[in-house]
Enzyme design. Structure first.
Site, mmCIF file in Angstrom:
data_model
loop_
_atom_site.group_PDB
_atom_site.id
_atom_site.type_symbol
_atom_site.label_atom_id
_atom_site.label_comp_id
_atom_site.label_asym_id
_atom_site.label_seq_id
_atom_site.Cartn_x
_atom_site.Cartn_y
_atom_site.Cartn_z
ATOM 1 N N LYS A 32 0.302 -9.308 4.079
ATOM 2 C CA LYS A 32 1.663 -9.307 4.175
ATOM 3 C C LYS A 32 2.228 -10.399 4.672
ATOM 4 C CE LYS A 32 1.990 -7.155 8.726
ATOM 5 N NZ LYS A 32 2.691 -8.136 9.343
ATOM 6 N N THR A 33 1.630 -11.199 5.621
ATOM 7 C CA THR A 33 2.058 -12.460 6.173
ATOM 8 C C THR A 33 2.345 -13.408 4.898
ATOM 9 O OG1 THR A 33 1.410 -11.894 8.430
ATOM 10 C CG2 THR A 33 2.072 -14.141 8.097
ATOM 11 N N ASP A 215 9.787 -7.763 8.518
ATOM 12 C CA ASP A 215 8.309 -7.755 8.852
ATOM 13 C C ASP A 215 8.210 -6.398 9.952
ATOM 14 O OD1 ASP A 215 5.627 -7.649 8.758
ATOM 15 O OD2 ASP A 215 5.441 -9.258 10.427
ATOM 16 N N GLU A 216 7.086 -5.524 9.514
ATOM 17 C CA GLU A 216 6.837 -4.507 10.436
ATOM 18 C C GLU A 216 7.909 -3.393 10.371
ATOM 19 O OE1 GLU A 216 3.906 -4.011 11.168
ATOM 20 O OE2 GLU A 216 2.732 -5.954 11.751
ATOM 21 N N GLN A 246 0.897 2.799 9.852
ATOM 22 C CA GLN A 246 0.722 2.116 10.983
ATOM 23 C C GLN A 246 1.708 2.194 12.134
ATOM 24 O OE1 GLN A 246 -1.860 -1.837 10.581
ATOM 25 N NE2 GLN A 246 -1.433 -1.402 8.407
ATOM 26 N N ARG A 585 -9.331 -2.109 11.964
ATOM 27 C CA ARG A 585 -9.570 -3.367 12.557
ATOM 28 C C ARG A 585 -10.731 -3.834 12.307
ATOM 29 N NH1 ARG A 585 -5.010 -4.498 12.392
ATOM 30 N NH2 ARG A 585 -4.984 -2.519 11.160
#
Length: 695
Positions: A32-33, A215-216, A246, A585
């Site tokens: 995503k970044t 973002d987020e 998330q 993770r």
């Protein structure tokens, strides 16, 4: 020139979307970044001025990473890339006078806020024991982030502490305005009020920032949501990236429904799922998918791995919590032998208190580690304070411990008073404890003397409860009613697991011996700083990170999912999202562990395996049989005689560790025995099997 060929099909579709609302459902590890930064660079290449672009994220770390990636693609781009609060501060700097403040306003940090609240409470005559300043600070932050009106506060704040918090809040906001000051929450609240009340200013910022990237988005709260909506309402060129699966910060006010409702807020939204995962193996992702699909409140997506099939998820079931750590240690040593570095390995747990038994196991096994997001268990303030109380009970002449806790919790015993006591002790050649003769400090001395007397007839675990009560340490934390105070209480309750385990293992309730043992574990010099160490952290702290090997310990109903989630609306779904975050993770190997019985918060419980393990498809799990080790586990019932041992003064006994001795005192379940000169007098549990009557 931006290289779009490096992107997969979905990523490229997101990057090339320019006008109109767009929702990117970005699964864990889906890049995503890269999408956010590449899109900004691409938009500039397409002729959009960089100053028309606004990119907002949640942490300074994330903003820094975005800026660095953007600079690597095009060092001339000067779009605003920062956190919500840094953007809010920019608006305030440009418009503070329109809000009735002077240009040289100051920003109060959380400690400053606490000082202001304490001053108001003092003026109003409110007792900090009835309503804690930290609780008030928490309520004020809640009011501001939820943008509650006075009418709404009066309706919902109906308990005595909440009503007092509201009264303090009314004075607090007046005082801040009078002092030309704002707090951290005002950095968002005031810009929203400005844009709501001033159409001209709203239109100015809408013209300036015609393309908005967030973002987020699943972590936005009410005030962040409103700020975003105000800015995007004119051009609708809003591009949000996030993953409802998330969203794990509901306790901080985050509202995952903001992302679920995005398509209702913005008609004709283009939805692009990023489902290609570049982090984890197929086995790990399939496990994550099989857990999260049990949630109802979500956007449908299914992560696909680009990292091969990989190993099955290993499920280890232990017999108790120390055995669980032993299994983890064995697996870590196996991974190290296979070529893994320690820094590639992480252990996650649901609550900070769970780190204690892991830390002790790692110290004994000589596995270097670091605790992220918290102090080492024995270095936590509340634990050090409790140990100092115990040290004073064992040795009232201990000046170091006395200085630490004489004003813990706050007793209005200041530094000047402590210095005066120290000077009196020096002049008279006596201890500071014996030099105390008056004032609030005498009340403290009486508490210690009472605890010394009561300790003679209490087990160590019982003594902890009495210390926490008589010192008022527990009451102070309970009055705070904050997330931090709840964590501190959990840590104090977990300390009772240490004493209970010690009593079961040794049969001893001797405070001196216990303090000697834990001093070897609690030595902070053992924790030498190094880059190559195993990482310990809570699942909440793990978001945004990745490790080659991950252990999630304590996978039991009541621990994870947390027992509170059974009572809260949406609580179980939030815990499941947290499990999803933990699983995703892991890059190469994932271990899920639990125990049939567990000593936690000083109580032994038998918990069912976590329902999240049952939700993972059987063919994804590798279950390890540890039955051959069961007989090695010490059971509590095997440590004590079932019938009461008839011991009286003068009896000769034999002890497994201390040898032959004479009973010199019996008090209920505690017996005092005089051994040889080397071992001295010991207080022991009377029915412990380590004691045998000779005559």
């Amino acid at each position: 020139m931006v290289d779009l060929l490096q992107l997969n099909k979905a990523q490229r579709e997101a990057v090339e979307h320019i006008d109109g609302p767009c929702l990117v459902i970005a699964g864990a590890g889906s890049g995503k970044t890269k999408v956010l930064t590449t899109r900004i660079a691409h938009m500039v290449e397409q002729g959009i001025p960089d100053y028309r672009i606004l990119a907002i994220t949640f942490t300074n770390k994330a903003a820094k990473e975005m800026k660095e990636r953007l600079y690597a693609m095009n060092p001339n781009i000067d779009s605003f890339v920062g956190t919500f609060h840094s953007f809010g501060l920019r608006i305030l700097k440009e418009n503070i006078q329109d809000l009735g403040y002077n240009r040289n306003f100051t920003i109060l940090d959380s400690d400053d806020v606490l000082s202001v609240i304490k001053r108001i409470m003092k003026e109003k005559g409110y007792d900090v024991k009835e309503v804690a300043p930290a609780y008030v600070r928490n309520r004020i932050s809640f009011i501001k982030n939820e943008m509650l009106t006075d009418m709404e506060i009066e309706k919902f704040f109906n308990t005595p502490p909440e009503e007092k918090a509201y009264e303090i809040y009314k004075e607090y906001r007046k005082l801040l305005k009078l002092n030309n000051s704002v707090d951290f929450d005002d950095l968002l609240l005031l810009p929203v009020k400005l844009l709501q009340d001033n159409k001209e200013k709203l239109e100015l910022y809408q013209r300036r920032y015609q393309y908005i990237l967030i973002d987020e988005y699943q972590d936005t709260n009410e005030v962040q949501y409103k700020l975003t909506k105000l800015l995007a309402s004119a051009h609708k060129n809003i591009f949000v990236v996030g993953d409802p699966d998330q969203s794990i910060y509901m306790f901080r006010g985050a509202n995952y429904k903001n992302i679920l409702n995005f398509e209702k807020d913005y008609k004709n939204t283009k939805v692009i799922p990023l489902e290609d995962n570049y982090r984890s193996t197929k086995m790990i992702l399939d496990a994550a998918n099989s857990v999260i699909e049990h949630n109802k409140e979500r956007k449908e997506k299914n992560l696909r791995s680009n990292q091969g099939i990989g190993a099955k998820v290993k499920y280890l079931r232990a017999y108790e919590e120390r055995h669980e750590v032993t299994l983890v240690v064995e697996e870590i040593n196996r991974l190290l032998n296979e070529g893994y570095n320690k820094k590639d390995i992480a252990v996650f747990y649901r609550t900070n208190a769970q780190s204690r038994v892991v830390e002790e196991g790692f110290l004994k096994a000589n596995i270097p580690y670091k605790v992220v997001g918290a102090y080492y268990f024995y270095a936590r303030k509340e634990i050090k304070d409790l140990i100092c109380y115990l040290k004073l009970i064992a040795n009232p002449l201990d000046e170091v411990s006395l200085r630490r806790v004489i004003n813990v919790p706050k007793r209005k015993i200041g530094a000047a008073t402590v210095s005066a006591i120290a000077e009196l002790a020096r002049l008279n050649g006596i201890s500071m404890f014996n030099a105390i003769t008056k004032g609030k400090e005498l009340d403290f001395k009486k508490i210690i003397l009472e605890l010394i007397e009561e300790s003679e007839s209490l087990s160590l675990t019982e003594l902890i409860d009495v210390v926490l009560d008589k010192s008022s340490m527990l009451k102070e934390l309970e009055n705070e009613k904050t997330l931090e105070s709840e964590l501190r209480i959990e840590n104090l309750m977990e300390f009772k697991s240490i004493t209970a385990n010690y009593e079961e293992r040794t049969g001893s309730v001797n405070l001196h011996d216990f303090l000697e043992e834990i001093s070897l574990i609690a030595d902070i010099s053992e924790h030498k700083e190094s880059d190559d160490v195993v990482t310990l952290m809570t699942l909440h702290s793990a978001k945004g990170l990745e490790f080659n090997a991950v252990f999630i310990v304590g996978m039991e109903d009541g621990i994870f999912p947390h027992q509170n989630s059974f009572l809260e609306e949406g609580g179980l779904e939030e815990e499941r999202r947290l499990c999803y975050v933990g699983i995703t993770r892991a890059k190469k190997v994932l271990y899920l562990t639990n125990a049939k019985r567990r000593m936690l918060y000083g109580k032994e419980n038998q918990n069912m395996p976590s329902r999240f393990i049952d939700e993972i498809n059987e063919d994804l799990l590798e279950k390890t049989n540890n039955s051959i080790k069961e007989e090695k586990i010490i059971k509590k019932e095997n440590m004590y005689h079932q019938e009461d041992t008839d011991l009286k003064n003068g009896d000769i006994v034999s002890h497994d560790t201390y040898g032959t001795g004479v009973v010199v005192g019996v008090d209920k379940m505690i017996v005092t025995i005089a051994f040889n000169k080397a071992n001295g007098i010991k207080k022991l549990m009377k029915n412990h099997k380590s004691i045998k009557k000779i005559s």
